[in-house]
Design a protein around this motif. Structure first.
Motif, short mmCIF file in Angstrom:
data_model
loop_
_atom_site.label_atom_id
_atom_site.label_comp_id
_atom_site.label_asym_id
_atom_site.label_seq_id
_atom_site.Cartn_x
_atom_site.Cartn_y
_atom_site.Cartn_z
N GLN A 602 0.82 -1.20 0.00
CA GLN A 602 0.00 0.00 0.00
C GLN A 602 0.86 1.25 0.00
OE1 GLN A 602 -3.27 0.25 -0.51
NE2 GLN A 602 -3.02 2.48 -0.51
N ALA A 603 1.89 1.27 0.83
CA ALA A 603 2.79 2.43 0.87
C ALA A 603 3.51 2.60 -0.46
CB ALA A 603 3.82 2.26 2.00
N PHE A 604 3.86 1.48 -1.08
CA PHE A 604 4.52 1.55 -2.39
C PHE A 604 3.57 2.17 -3.42
CE2 PHE A 604 5.96 0.19 -6.50
CZ PHE A 604 7.34 0.17 -6.40
N HIS A 605 2.33 1.76 -3.37
CA HIS A 605 1.34 2.31 -4.31
C HIS A 605 1.22 3.82 -4.13
CE1 HIS A 605 -2.25 2.52 -6.81
NE2 HIS A 605 -2.84 3.18 -5.84
N GLU A 606 1.19 4.28 -2.88
CA GLU A 606 1.08 5.73 -2.64
C GLU A 606 2.32 6.46 -3.13
OE1 GLU A 606 -1.52 7.30 -1.68
OE2 GLU A 606 -2.73 5.53 -1.27
N ALA A 607 3.50 5.89 -2.87
CA ALA A 607 4.73 6.53 -3.34
C ALA A 607 4.80 6.55 -4.86
CB ALA A 607 5.95 5.78 -2.76
N TYR A 608 4.35 5.47 -5.47
CA TYR A 608 4.34 5.39 -6.93
C TYR A 608 3.39 6.45 -7.51
CZ TYR A 608 4.44 3.00 -11.50
OH TYR A 608 4.60 2.67 -12.82
N MET A 609 2.24 6.61 -6.87
CA MET A 609 1.28 7.63 -7.31
C MET A 609 1.86 9.02 -7.14
SD MET A 609 -1.65 6.14 -8.32
CE MET A 609 -3.10 7.12 -7.92
N THR A 610 2.64 9.22 -6.08
CA THR A 610 3.22 10.53 -5.80
C THR A 610 4.17 10.97 -6.89
OG1 THR A 610 3.05 10.15 -3.41
CG2 THR A 610 4.62 11.84 -4.14
N HIS A 611 4.97 10.04 -7.38
CA HIS A 611 6.07 10.41 -8.27
C HIS A 611 5.82 10.11 -9.74
CE1 HIS A 611 8.85 11.49 -5.03
NE2 HIS A 611 8.37 10.46 -4.37
N THR A 612 4.77 9.38 -10.05
CA THR A 612 4.51 9.00 -11.44
C THR A 612 3.55 9.97 -12.09
OG1 THR A 612 4.86 6.66 -10.94
CG2 THR A 612 3.65 7.16 -12.94
N SER A 613 3.87 10.39 -13.28
CA SER A 613 3.03 11.33 -14.01
C SER A 613 1.68 10.71 -14.34
CB SER A 613 3.74 11.75 -15.31
OG SER A 613 2.87 12.49 -16.14
N THR A 614 0.65 11.54 -14.32
CA THR A 614 -0.66 11.07 -14.78
C THR A 614 -0.74 11.06 -16.30
OG1 THR A 614 -1.52 13.32 -14.56
CG2 THR A 614 -1.86 11.82 -12.70
N SER A 615 0.30 11.55 -16.94
CA SER A 615 0.37 11.53 -18.41
C SER A 615 1.66 10.84 -18.85
CB SER A 615 0.31 12.95 -18.97
OG SER A 615 -0.85 13.62 -18.56
N PRO A 616 1.80 9.56 -18.56
CA PRO A 616 3.03 8.88 -18.93
C PRO A 616 3.16 8.73 -20.44
CG PRO A 616 1.42 7.29 -18.17
CD PRO A 616 0.82 8.65 -17.93
N ASN A 617 4.37 8.67 -20.90
CA ASN A 617 4.62 8.55 -22.33
C ASN A 617 4.45 7.10 -22.77
OD1 ASN A 617 6.30 8.10 -24.80
ND2 ASN A 617 6.64 10.30 -24.59
N TYR A 618 3.45 6.87 -23.62
CA TYR A 618 3.17 5.49 -24.05
C TYR A 618 4.29 4.91 -24.90
CZ TYR A 618 -1.68 5.34 -22.38
OH TYR A 618 -2.81 5.30 -21.60
N GLN A 619 5.01 5.78 -25.62
CA GLN A 619 6.11 5.26 -26.44
C GLN A 619 7.20 4.67 -25.55
OE1 GLN A 619 4.72 5.62 -29.27
NE2 GLN A 619 3.35 7.22 -28.54
N ILE A 620 7.44 5.29 -24.40
CA ILE A 620 8.45 4.77 -23.48
C ILE A 620 8.00 3.43 -22.92
CG2 ILE A 620 9.65 5.17 -21.29
CD1 ILE A 620 9.56 8.14 -21.85
#
Length: 914
Positions: A602-620
Motif C-alpha cells: 500500500q505504501a509503495f502504491h502511494e509513493a508510486y502515485m506521488t512520483h509517477t506522471s498522470t500523463s506517462p509517455n506510451y512510447q516509453i
C-alpha cells in the motif's frame, strides 16, 4: 575483434576471449585462405602453405561447428571433402557463401544452398541493410538443441520428423542441433546464442568428448559445486533441466523420459516447461516449442498500442498532437512530421481505454507487460517508470522509509538518493567508499565498513531503527559488489534489513550467467531457496555457538552467516534505457521482498502515485515492453558481444606499443585493492599470460570490475579528462562518452556496440598517439618541459579525495552514532536568514584549521565526480575545502562563485541545539 600492431602472425586460440570470436574469425580466415588458393594455386611452396593453413582451420572449426545448425555437420564435411579433393574453385565458392551468410545473418532469413554455380546475391546482403519493413515481416529464426546420444540414422530421423511437422502458418522457423551429452548441452547453451529451446531425451550421456580448451572453459561457468559424476544415467535428463535453468533461465527446456510420473514429480527439474512420457509425437513437441518461444515474444502493450494506432479515432480530449492532426494541418511545422513519420503520432494519446491501460492502475496490457518483465528479470513484481531511475529511487525510498528511520547510504551514490532521504525524513548514515586518489575517483563501500556501522548502531541500542542499506551496483566506473555476501552478513546482524540496490547501469547483467550471480534479483532468489535448507540452519547454529560472547572486532573479521528465519527483502532500480533497448527515461523497479504484500504494497502504491506522471509517455512504456522481449530472446547473445567488444579494447590498448606511451586501460588491480581480490587476479588480459578466467574472479572476490566499463587513463597526453572528452574525442572525432575524472575517461560498451565502432575507437587513439609523437618530435626544449609539467600535474599532483566528515550536532540524534537528520538541515536552508556565504579561498581553510566549525547549507556536487562532497547539515572539513580549491572543473552544482560557499549561521545552529 583482434587488434594488434606488434605482429602480423595469425592469431592463436589463446588470443581469443570467447569461442564465438574464434569461430567468426576462423571462418573469415578460411574464406581468405580459399580465395588465396584461387590466386596462387595448390602447387609450389605458397600453395602448399595455404593448403596446410586451410587444413588447420578446418581442424580448429570441427569441434565448434557441432553446436550450430548452420552450416551443419553434413555441409561442413562436404567442405572438408572439397579440400581433400583439391577442388579449389568449388571450395572457394562454398566457403565464401557460408562465411558471408554467417556474417550477414542470411541463414536466419532463408535456406542457404551450398554448391553449384549459381550465387544468390541476396545471400551477400547485410541483414541490417534490409529495409525495416522487410525485416519485420520475416519469421524470426532460432535453433533447438536436442540432447540425445544417437547415431547418424537416428539423428536424420529426428531432423526429418521435426521438418515434416512445420506449417506455413508457424510464427517462427527453427533448425535442430543434436548433441550427445549433458556436458555438450551446457556448452551448447553457453556458446550458441541461437538456441531458444532444449529437448532432453532419455539417451543422453554425461561427459563430452570435446577437448577444445576454449570450449571446455564454458563448463567451469557452471560452478565447482555441481557434482554430477555420481549421477545414475536415469538422472541425467532431470539434472540437465536443472542446470539449464541455472545457467540460462530464459530458455525453454522439455524433458522426454521413460520414468514414471511419480518418480519425476519429486525431482528438481529447474524451469522445465513440460515433461513428455515415452512419446514420439513430433507435432505436439513442435507446437510446444513454438508456444514457449511465443510466450517470450509477446509484447502485450506494444501490440495494443499498434492496434490502437490503426483504429479510426475522433479526438475530443487533450493533446492536439494526437493522430498528428496539429502537425498535418500546420503550415510551419511539417518538418517535424517528416522527421518522425506518422506512426509515432498515430500512437500518441492520453486515452487509457480502447485496448490501452493506465500506468497508475494497470489491469490490462501494461499489467501483463510488467508481469512479463518480472519473469524476465527474476523479480516477484516489476513496475515501469517513464521518468527515469531518479524517480524510481525516490519511489522505493519513500515507500519503505519512515521519518526517523536510519538508512545506511553509499556516500558517493546518485544524487537522487540523497534527495530521497530528504523527502522521506530519514536519518542518514553515510558510508565511505575506498578512494582511488591516483585517478580522482571512489571505489565502493567495503563490507567491513557496512558491518562496522551496523554494529556501532547495535551497540547504541538503535538497531531497531535501522531500515535499509542502500548501495550502487555496479558503480558508474564498473565496480560490482559481492551481493550475496553483503546481504548474508548484514542479515546476520539484523535479519529484516531492506536492501536497495541501485542497478541503473546493470540492467543487462541478468542475461549473462557470470554477471547474474551479482545481481539483486539473482541473489534474492538464491537466498530464498538456501535459507530454507537444513544445511544453512545447522551452519548458523554452529557459528552462533562459536561466536557466543564475541566482540565487534571478531565479528568484523568473521564471515557471518544469516539466520534461517532472515527475511529476503531486495529492491533493484534499473535504467533500462542506459544499457538495454528503451527510449530515454525508460526504467524499471524490480521487487523481491518477502514482506512486500503484507507490509509495503500500500505504501509503495502511494509513493508510486506521488512520483509517477498522470500523463506517462506510451512510447516509453512500449519500448520497455519490446526491450524485455529482446533480452529474453537475444539478451544472452548481445551481452556476450558487448563483453567481447570491451575485451577487444582492453587487449588492443594493452598490446599496442604506441598507445602504451600515452594511455593506460585501468586494470582490476588499479581499481580494486588487493585485500578485496581473493582470486589474486590483476587484469582480464595480460600480453604475456593471455586471458584471466572471469568466472573464477566473479565467484570469489569481494569486488569485481565490470569489463564493459573501460576506464582509460589519459593524463599521459597532457589533457585532463574533460578536455579529452569534449575537445578531442567529441569535437574532433565524433566519439561520445559520458564520465570523466581529472585524468581518466570512461568508455562503455553496450548491446549496440559494433566491432566497427571498436575498430574506429582504436584507430582514433592510435592517431592521437601518433600526433603527440609528431608534436613532441618537433617541440622545443621549453615546449617539452611544458608538456611534462602538464602531465605531472595530472598524474602526480592529484588532490586527495576527502571522506565524509560528520553531521553537525544540531542534526544528530546523539553524539555516539553518526546518523544525521538531513531533512531538517535541507529545509532550514529555505530561510535565507539562516544562511551566509563565504569566499572559497585559503583564508577559509586557515579558519577551519584553527578550529572554527562551519556547516554546509547545500548539496555541493562537482562534475566530475558527480556526487555530493557536501550535504546539508554536514561539517565542512579542511580536507573537503582543500579538495574543492584543487578542483579544476567548470561545473559545481550548489556552489555560486559570485557569492561563495553557502553555510548555516551560528545563530541558526544555536536555535536547533537548544
Amino acid at each position: 575483434m583482434n587488434v594488434s600492431a606488434t605482429t602480423t602472425r595469425s592469431p592463436s586460440i589463446g588470443d581469443y576471449y570467447s569461442a564465438t570470436q574464434l569461430r567468426a574469425d576462423r571462418w573469415s580466415s578460411l574464406r581468405e585462405t580459399a580465395e588465396s588458393l584461387i590466386v596462387h594455386g595448390i602447387e609450389g611452396r605458397q600453395g602448399k602453405k595455404l593448403l596446410a593453413t586451410a587444413e588447420s582451420l578446418f581442424e580448429a572449426l570441427a569441434p565448434i561447428e557441432v553446436y550450430w545448425a548452420f552450416p551443419g555437420a553434413s555441409t561442413f564435411e562436404h567442405l572438408r571433402r572439397l579440400l581433400e579433393q583439391r577442388n579449389v574453385d568449388d571450395l572457394c565458392a562454398a566457403v565464401r557463401r557460408v562465411a558471408r551468410a554467417l556474417t550477414s545473418g542470411a541463414y536466419r532469413r532463408r535456406s542457404i544452398t551450398i554448391g553449384g554455380d549459381d550465387v544468390d546475391n541476396e545471400d551477400y546482403e547485410d541483414d541490417n541493410a534490409l529495409p525495416l519493413e522487410a525485416r519485420a515481416l520475416g519469421r524470426p529464426y532460432f535453433e533447438v538443441l536436442i540432447v540425445d546420444n544417437v547415431n547418424e540414422h537416428q539423428e536424420r530421423f529426428l531432423r526429418n520428423n521435426l521438418h515434416r511437422v512445420r506449417r506455413t502458418e508457424d510464427p517462427f522457423i527453427y533448425e535442430p542441433v543434436v548433441v550427445p551429452s549433458l556436458e555438450d548441452a551446457l556448452m551448447g547453451i553457453l556458446f550458441n546464442y541461437n538456441v531458444q529451446a532444449i529437448v532432453v531425451r532419455p539417451g543422453l550421456t554425461l561427459k563430452s568428448q570435446n577437448v577444445l580448451p576454449i570450449l571446455k572453459q564454458y563448463l567451469t561457468r557452471i560452478g565447482d559445486n555441481e557434482d554430477v559424476d555420481d549421477l545414475q544415467p536415469s538422472d541425467y535428463g532431470p539434472e540437465a533441466c536443472r542446470l539449464i535453468a541455472k545457467v540460462r533461465p530464459e530458455l525453454d527446456a522439455y524433458l522426454i523420459t521413460d520414468r514414471s510420473a511419480e518418480d519425476i514429480a519429486g525431482l528438481d527439474l529447474g524451469l522445465c516447461r513440460r515433461v513428455f512420457y515415452n512419446q514420439e509425437d513430433f507435432l505436439e513437441l513442435h507446437l510446444n516449442i513454438l508456444r514457449g518461444v511465443n510466450r517470450r515474444y509477446k509484447t502485450p502493450f506494444f501490440n495494443a498500442l499498434k492496434e490502437y494506432s490503426r483504429q479510426p479515432t475522433g479526438v475530443f480530449h487533450a493533446m492536439p498532437i494526437s493522430r498528428g492532426k496539429s502537425i498535418s494541418r500546420s503550415h510551419w511545422i511539417q518538418d517535424m512530421g517528416a522527421f518522425y513519420g506518422p506512426n509515432i503520432f498515430l500512437a500518441e494519446t492520453s486515452a487509457t481505454s480502447g485496448g490501452l491501460d493506465s500506468l497508475l492502475e494497470p489491469k490490462g496490457p501494461i499489467k501483463e507487460a510488467q508481469d512479463m518483465a518480472a519473469r524476465a528479470f527474476g523479480a516477484k513484481q516489476t513496475f515501469f517508470a517513464t521518468n527515469g531511475t531518479s524517480t524510481c529511487n525516490k519511489v522505493v525510498v519513500q515507500a519503505l522509509v519512515r521519518p526517523g528511520d536510519i538508512v545506511l547510504v553509499d556516500r558517493d551514490c546518485h544524487k537522487s538518493h540523497h534527495y530521497g532521504m530528504v523527502l522521506a525524513g530519514a536519518n542518514v548514515v553515510y558510508m565511505d567508499s575506498y578512494p582511488l586518489h591516483e585517478y580522482s575517483m571512489y571505489g565502493a563501500v567495503p563490507l567491513r565498513e557496512i558491518k562496522h556501522k551496523l554494529l556501532e548502531l547495535k551497540a547504541a541500542g538503535k538497531l531497531n531503527k535501522v531500515r535499509m542499506v542502500l548501495l550502487t551496483n555496479c558503480t558508474f566506473d564498473g565496480l560490482v559488489y559481492n551481493v550475496q555476501r553483503v546481504m548474508e552478513e548484514c542479515l546476520a546482524i539484523k535479519k529484516d534489513l531492506v536492501f536497495l540496490w541501485d542497478e541503473a547501469w546493470f540492467a543487462f547483467a541478468r542475461f549473462n550467467p557470470t554477471y547474474r550471480q551479482r545481481t539483486a534479483m539473482g541473489v534474492a532468489n538464491l537466498m530464498r531457496h538456501s535459507l530454507r535448507t537444513p544445511e544453512v540452519a545447522a551452519a548458523y547454529a554452529e557459528q552462533q555457538k562459536e561466536l557466543e560472547g564475541a566482540d565487534d572486532e571478531t565479528l568484523l573479521n568473521t564471515r557471518l552467516l544469516p539466520p534461517p528465519d532472515a527475511r529476503v527483502r531486495a529492491y533493484a532500480t534499473q535504467s533500462t534505457h542506459k544499457t538495454l533497448t528503451s527510449l530515454r527515461q525508460g526504467s524499471m523497479i524490480h521487487v523481491n521482498d518477502q514482506d512486500f504484500k503484507g507490509e509495503v504494497e500500500q505504501a509503495f502504491h502511494e509513493a508510486y502515485m506521488t512520483h509517477t506522471s498522470t500523463s506517462p509517455n506510451y512510447q516509453i512504456i512500449a519500448s520497455l515492453d519490446v526491450g524485455r522481449r529482446q533480452v529474453e530472446l537475444e539478451g544472452f547473445e548481445f551481452v556476450q558481444r558487448q563483453v567481447e567488444s570491451a575485451m577487444a579494447i582492453r587487449r588492443a590498448v594493452a598490446s599496442h606499443p604506441v598507445l602504451q606511451k600515452y594511455f593506460k586501460v585501468l586494470t582490476v588491480a588499479d581499481m580494486i585493492p588487493v585485500e578485496y581480490r581473493e582470486s589474486g587476479a590483476t587484469s582480464y588480459f595480460d600480453a604475456e599470460k593471455g586471458w584471466t578466467d572471469m568466472w573464477d574472479v566473479w565467484e570469489r572476490d569481494a569486488f569485481v570490475l565490470d569489463p564493459t566499463r573501460v576506464t582509460l587513463a589519459v593524463g599521459g597526453t597532457g589533457w585532463d579528462g574533460d578536455t579529452f572528452k569534449t575537445k578531442i574525442l567529441m569535437d574532433k572525432y565524433g566519439i561520445q562518452i559520458n564520465k570523466t575524472s581529472r585524468n581518466t575517461v570512461l568508455f562503455m560498451t553496450n548491446i549496440g556496440t559494433t566491432r566497427s565502432s571498436v575498430a574506429y575507437l582504436i584507430e582514433v587513439l592510435v592517431e592521437i598517439a601518433n600526433d603527440l609523437d609528431d608534436l613532441l618530435d618537433d617541440a622545443s626544449k621549453m615546449e617539452k618541459r611544458s608538456f611534462e609539467n602538464r602531465v605531472s600535474a595530472l598524474v602526480d599532483q592529484v588532490p586527495p579525495l576527502p571522506d565524509f566528515s560528520c553531521f553537525h550536532d544540531a542534526f544528530r540524534s546523539g553524539a555516539v552514532t553518526p546518523e544525521g537528520d538531513i531533512r531538517t538541515a535541507f529545509f532550514l536552508a529555505y530561510d535565507e536568514d539562516n544562511c551566509d556565504y563565504l569566499n572559497l579561498d585559503d583564508k577559509l581553510v586557515e579558519r577551519l584549521s584553527a578550529g572554527e566549525e562551519l556547516v554546509s547549507a547545500s548539496f555541493i556536487i562537482p562534475y566530475p565526480p558527480g556526487f555530493p562532497i557536501l550535504v546539508p547539515g554536514q561539517v565542512i572539513s579542511p580536507e573537503i575545502l582543500s579538495f574543492m580549491l584543487a578542483l579544476d572543473v567548470s561545473e559545481i552544482h550548489g556552489y555560486r562563485p559570485d557569492l561563495g560557499l553557502r553555510v548555516f549561521t551560528k545563530e541558526a545552529l544555536k536555535k536547533l541545539t537548544k
